[in-house]
Design an enzyme around this catalytic site. Sequence first.
Site, PDB file in Angstrom:
ATOM      1  N   TRP A 150      42.025  31.563  35.845  1.00 33.77           N
ATOM      2  CA  TRP A 150      41.952  32.495  34.723  1.00 33.77           C
ATOM      3  C   TRP A 150      43.323  32.921  34.198  1.00 33.77           C
ATOM      4  O   TRP A 150      43.390  33.638  33.208  1.00 33.77           O
ATOM      5  CB  TRP A 150      41.164  33.751  35.156  1.00 33.77           C
ATOM      6  CG  TRP A 150      41.538  34.224  36.543  1.00 33.77           C
ATOM      7  CD1 TRP A 150      40.859  33.952  37.698  1.00 33.77           C
ATOM      8  CD2 TRP A 150      42.681  34.991  36.927  1.00 33.77           C
ATOM      9  NE1 TRP A 150      41.510  34.494  38.777  1.00 33.77           N
ATOM     10  CE2 TRP A 150      42.635  35.148  38.335  1.00 33.77           C
ATOM     11  CE3 TRP A 150      43.748  35.561  36.230  1.00 33.77           C
ATOM     12  CZ2 TRP A 150      43.595  35.855  39.051  1.00 33.77           C
ATOM     13  CZ3 TRP A 150      44.717  36.260  36.951  1.00 33.77           C
ATOM     14  CH2 TRP A 150      44.633  36.400  38.334  1.00 33.77           C
ATOM     15  N   LYS A 174      35.588  22.347  34.964  1.00 40.20           N
ATOM     16  CA  LYS A 174      34.973  23.655  35.162  1.00 40.20           C
ATOM     17  C   LYS A 174      36.084  24.672  34.996  1.00 40.20           C
ATOM     18  O   LYS A 174      36.912  24.855  35.876  1.00 40.20           O
ATOM     19  CB  LYS A 174      34.324  23.806  36.545  1.00 40.20           C
ATOM     20  CG  LYS A 174      33.477  25.083  36.605  1.00 40.20           C
ATOM     21  CD  LYS A 174      33.355  25.695  37.978  1.00 40.20           C
ATOM     22  CE  LYS A 174      34.590  26.413  38.448  1.00 40.20           C
ATOM     23  NZ  LYS A 174      35.040  27.567  37.613  1.00 40.20           N
ATOM     24  N   ALA A 175      36.133  25.255  33.814  1.00 38.22           N
ATOM     25  CA  ALA A 175      37.183  26.258  33.565  1.00 38.22           C
ATOM     26  C   ALA A 175      36.729  27.585  34.161  1.00 38.22           C
ATOM     27  O   ALA A 175      35.593  27.723  34.615  1.00 38.22           O
ATOM     28  CB  ALA A 175      37.421  26.375  32.063  1.00 38.22           C
ATOM     29  N   GLU A 177      35.239  31.108  34.693  1.00 34.70           N
ATOM     30  CA  GLU A 177      34.139  31.860  34.064  1.00 34.70           C
ATOM     31  C   GLU A 177      34.659  33.174  33.494  1.00 34.70           C
ATOM     32  O   GLU A 177      34.013  33.794  32.656  1.00 34.70           O
ATOM     33  CB  GLU A 177      33.027  32.160  35.090  1.00 34.70           C
ATOM     34  CG  GLU A 177      32.205  30.941  35.503  1.00 34.70           C
ATOM     35  CD  GLU A 177      32.978  29.942  36.346  1.00 34.70           C
ATOM     36  OE1 GLU A 177      33.946  30.350  37.008  1.00 34.70           O
ATOM     37  OE2 GLU A 177      32.623  28.745  36.331  1.00 34.70           O
ATOM     38  N   GLY A 227      44.710  26.944  41.668  1.00 30.39           N
ATOM     39  CA  GLY A 227      44.145  28.219  42.135  1.00 30.39           C
ATOM     40  C   GLY A 227      44.760  28.627  43.456  1.00 30.39           C
ATOM     41  O   GLY A 227      45.901  28.259  43.747  1.00 30.39           O
ATOM     42  N   SER A 228      43.992  29.358  44.253  1.00 32.06           N
ATOM     43  CA  SER A 228      44.562  29.933  45.478  1.00 32.06           C
ATOM     44  C   SER A 228      44.591  28.912  46.620  1.00 32.06           C
ATOM     45  O   SER A 228      43.847  27.928  46.626  1.00 32.06           O
ATOM     46  CB  SER A 228      43.759  31.159  45.888  1.00 32.06           C
ATOM     47  OG  SER A 228      42.446  30.776  46.212  1.00 32.06           O
ATOM     48  N   GLU A 249      47.378  22.286  42.936  1.00 32.21           N
ATOM     49  CA  GLU A 249      48.448  23.158  42.455  1.00 32.21           C
ATOM     50  C   GLU A 249      48.058  24.568  42.873  1.00 32.21           C
ATOM     51  O   GLU A 249      47.207  25.193  42.248  1.00 32.21           O
ATOM     52  CB  GLU A 249      48.564  22.998  40.926  1.00 32.21           C
ATOM     53  CG  GLU A 249      49.927  23.360  40.414  1.00 32.21           C
ATOM     54  CD  GLU A 249      50.038  24.841  40.147  1.00 32.21           C
ATOM     55  OE1 GLU A 249      50.487  25.568  41.068  1.00 32.21           O
ATOM     56  OE2 GLU A 249      49.669  25.268  39.058  1.00 32.21           O
ATOM     57  N   LEU A 250      48.655  25.047  43.968  1.00 35.13           N
ATOM     58  CA  LEU A 250      48.176  26.280  44.590  1.00 35.13           C
ATOM     59  C   LEU A 250      49.172  27.428  44.414  1.00 35.13           C
ATOM     60  O   LEU A 250      50.032  27.376  43.549  1.00 35.13           O
ATOM     61  CB  LEU A 250      47.856  25.993  46.055  1.00 35.13           C
ATOM     62  CG  LEU A 250      46.960  24.745  46.259  1.00 35.13           C
ATOM     63  CD1 LEU A 250      46.707  24.474  47.717  1.00 35.13           C
ATOM     64  CD2 LEU A 250      45.639  24.882  45.497  1.00 35.13           C
ATOM     65  N   CYS A 283      51.727  31.478  38.788  1.00 41.17           N
ATOM     66  CA  CYS A 283      51.975  30.911  40.123  1.00 41.17           C
ATOM     67  C   CYS A 283      53.472  30.714  40.388  1.00 41.17           C
ATOM     68  O   CYS A 283      53.905  30.762  41.531  1.00 41.17           O
ATOM     69  CB  CYS A 283      51.205  29.624  40.320  1.00 41.17           C
ATOM     70  SG  CYS A 283      51.509  28.434  39.020  1.00 41.17           S
ATOM     71  N   GLU A 380      51.354  36.328  48.421  1.00 43.63           N
ATOM     72  CA  GLU A 380      51.577  36.148  46.982  1.00 43.63           C
ATOM     73  C   GLU A 380      51.102  37.392  46.219  1.00 43.63           C
ATOM     74  O   GLU A 380      49.926  37.754  46.293  1.00 43.63           O
ATOM     75  CB  GLU A 380      50.792  34.923  46.491  1.00 43.63           C
ATOM     76  CG  GLU A 380      51.027  34.654  45.023  1.00 43.63           C
ATOM     77  CD  GLU A 380      50.324  33.396  44.520  1.00 43.63           C
ATOM     78  OE1 GLU A 380      49.287  33.032  45.080  1.00 43.63           O
ATOM     79  OE2 GLU A 380      50.835  32.793  43.560  1.00 43.63           O
TER      80      GLU A 380
HETATM   81  P1  NAD Z   1      39.933  33.019  44.256  1.00 46.18           P
HETATM   82  O1  NAD Z   1      40.690  32.416  45.353  1.00 46.18           O
HETATM   83  O2  NAD Z   1      38.512  33.386  44.519  1.00 46.18           O
HETATM   84  O3  NAD Z   1      39.888  32.057  42.972  1.00 46.18           O
HETATM   85  C1  NAD Z   1      40.979  31.348  42.469  1.00 46.18           C
HETATM   86  C2  NAD Z   1      40.429  30.363  41.425  1.00 46.18           C
HETATM   87  O4  NAD Z   1      39.649  29.374  42.065  1.00 46.18           O
HETATM   88  C3  NAD Z   1      39.470  30.993  40.399  1.00 46.18           C
HETATM   89  O5  NAD Z   1      39.707  30.417  39.143  1.00 46.18           O
HETATM   90  C4  NAD Z   1      38.069  30.628  40.892  1.00 46.18           C
HETATM   91  O6  NAD Z   1      37.139  30.493  39.837  1.00 46.18           O
HETATM   92  C5  NAD Z   1      38.307  29.306  41.558  1.00 46.18           C
HETATM   93  N1  NAD Z   1      37.423  29.054  42.691  1.00 46.18           N
HETATM   94  C6  NAD Z   1      37.115  29.901  43.688  1.00 46.18           C
HETATM   95  N2  NAD Z   1      36.314  29.300  44.585  1.00 46.18           N
HETATM   96  C7  NAD Z   1      36.114  28.034  44.141  1.00 46.18           C
HETATM   97  C8  NAD Z   1      35.405  26.907  44.632  1.00 46.18           C
HETATM   98  N3  NAD Z   1      34.750  26.950  45.804  1.00 46.18           N
HETATM   99  N4  NAD Z   1      35.398  25.774  43.896  1.00 46.18           N
HETATM  100  C9  NAD Z   1      36.085  25.693  42.725  1.00 46.18           C
HETATM  101  N5  NAD Z   1      36.804  26.711  42.224  1.00 46.18           N
HETATM  102  C10 NAD Z   1      36.817  27.871  42.920  1.00 46.18           C
HETATM  103  O7  NAD Z   1      40.688  34.320  43.841  1.00 46.18           O
HETATM  104  P2  NAD Z   1      41.007  35.096  42.511  1.00 46.18           P
HETATM  105  O8  NAD Z   1      40.764  36.536  42.770  1.00 46.18           O
HETATM  106  O9  NAD Z   1      40.375  34.522  41.302  1.00 46.18           O
HETATM  107  O10 NAD Z   1      42.564  34.853  42.432  1.00 46.18           O
HETATM  108  C11 NAD Z   1      43.337  35.388  43.487  1.00 46.18           C
HETATM  109  C12 NAD Z   1      44.408  34.499  43.943  1.00 46.18           C
HETATM  110  O11 NAD Z   1      44.287  33.177  43.446  1.00 46.18           O
HETATM  111  C13 NAD Z   1      45.736  34.973  43.430  1.00 46.18           C
HETATM  112  O12 NAD Z   1      46.267  35.929  44.306  1.00 46.18           O
HETATM  113  C14 NAD Z   1      46.556  33.730  43.417  1.00 46.18           C
HETATM  114  O13 NAD Z   1      47.117  33.534  44.687  1.00 46.18           O
HETATM  115  C15 NAD Z   1      45.578  32.618  43.249  1.00 46.18           C
HETATM  116  N6  NAD Z   1      45.621  32.012  41.912  1.00 46.18           N
HETATM  117  C16 NAD Z   1      46.533  31.044  41.724  1.00 46.18           C
HETATM  118  C17 NAD Z   1      46.645  30.471  40.490  1.00 46.18           C
HETATM  119  C18 NAD Z   1      47.668  29.402  40.233  1.00 46.18           C
HETATM  120  O14 NAD Z   1      48.053  29.211  39.095  1.00 46.18           O
HETATM  121  N7  NAD Z   1      48.084  28.640  41.238  1.00 46.18           N
HETATM  122  C19 NAD Z   1      45.819  30.872  39.456  1.00 46.18           C
HETATM  123  C20 NAD Z   1      44.873  31.880  39.682  1.00 46.18           C
HETATM  124  C21 NAD Z   1      44.781  32.433  40.939  1.00 46.18           C
END
Ligand code: NAD
Length: 475
Positions: A150, A174-175, A177, A227-228, A249-250, A283, A380
């Site tokens: 997001w 899957k962008a 939500e 993502g995370s 890309e985490l 990130c 982070e």
């Molecule tokens: P989160 O870990 O639940 O989600 C991170 C992202 O992954 C979200 O977009 C979510 O929709 C997606 N996601 C979660 N579970 C998934 C699954 N099983 N399959 C596919 N996609 C899934 O946490 P959050 O609260 O949305 O974000 C918190 C942490 O995520 C942040 O502290 C940061 O560390 C990390 N983050 C990193 C980036 C990045 O650019 N690397 C971007 C967004 C969030």
Amino acid sequence: MYTDLALFIDGKWLSGEGRTTEDVINPATGKALGTLPHASTADLQAALAAAEKGFAQWKATSAYDRSKIMRKAADLLRERFDHVSKVQTQEQGKVYAESRAEVLTSADIIDWYAEEGRRAYGRIVPGRQKGVRQLVTQEPVGVVAAFTPWNFPTLTPIRKIAGSLAAGCSIIVKASEETPGACVELVKCFADAGLPAGVLNLVFGVPANVSEYLLASPVVKKISFTGSIPVGKHLAGLAAKGMKRATMELGGHSPVVVFADADPEKAADTIAAFKYRNAGQVCISPTRFYVQEDSYSKFVARFTEYAKNIKLGDGMEKGTTMGPLANPRRLDAMESFVNDAKERGGKILTGGSRHGNQGFFFQPTVVTEVPDDCKIMTQEPFGPVAPIVPFKTFDEVVERANSLEFGLAAYAFTSSGATAAAIGDAIQSGMVGVNSVAISTPETPFGGVKESGYGSEGGIEGLQAYMNTKFISQA
Ligand code: NAD
């Protein structure tokens, strides 16, 4: 002013028809902007079938013709930049100027990949015997499944979409939500540019359910996730079960090293502006600041002054320089970082709390006198909290900077050529900015090491990520 939210499968926009839905919230107001449909199992099955069919057609299309459609999509995105930027700011919170820059950069990324796809060359290796021709060729991997977060609703999907399409792959995205509208707009540009049905598909749903379903299918040959770290590890595990290629890309926790021979005020101005971009939800955001003792007080004073002058508000309003956090989870996280820092002896120089009584605003925050093992220095932050600590020697700061499991981005400021070269080599990180924060361009590789992931997006490496190497020996 917002957009009609829908799934895009096999060239058709789909919504309603009894699908589960969820509201998309404006983080500046806390109010609903629109209603997002979730893909049913039948929708996901249809997306897989469409992508398989789309791949056969797209792979057979010449790189020259693929490039023409992609460039048209880039032109459409440029024409529509104002609307797409407004959609993004409303759903994500970042200020309009940042959204505009992100949308225009996304158009550049499409153009760059469109051109680079025409240069996916192979090579000829001399054979050991006369008459033997040894060819190394590149082929698209196949159907790609991409999962995007997001914080950059346009930029993260476009890196994966443009890389896939340039290589000749089809893709199911899957962008997020929480910020779906910008990606809907992006997909419209490709549809309107004449991309054949099935080549690009967009779905939404419960993230864990969608990823599990798609990655269990033999149709999907590659996953790209941003993502995370915990989610990345989970998805890498699912990919491994099917021996699927993966780009991860985490998260990161980027150290900033300011040496005493750098101008501390100039460094503070540059890095503070970068720190509070998108309210720190980036990130590669600079997140741990190590300043050499002689410059420490000057750097801290200037950085804090910058933070105090930030104008917090709705990203759509003129004059706002930082918007809200994207969701209430980040607010709770910021409070937990600040409380832990205070308990560990930290001093809050500015900010430290929520702001206003609507939306998800948190003040730009500067904290000093924190130990290296406190939460803000080891986890982070993904928000507008900046811890600044002093250091004495080069070796000491390198050890502290490299002490975490993250390895995405790092920054350093120095006026010495020798120190610049030494710090660039010494830091364990996928990207290092020395006297520069320009570490993310369409032409250059973007990616991490250690637990920050593997694989690159951008640069020639970004295209390679969607191609298999094949060797043909012809006698
Ligand atoms: P989160 O870990 O639940 O989600 C991170 C992202 O992954 C979200 O977009 C979510 O929709 C997606 N996601 C979660 N579970 C998934 C699954 N099983 N399959 C596919 N996609 C899934 O946490 P959050 O609260 O949305 O974000 C918190 C942490 O995520 C942040 O502290 C940061 O560390 C990390 N983050 C990193 C980036 C990045 O650019 N690397 C971007 C967004 C969030």
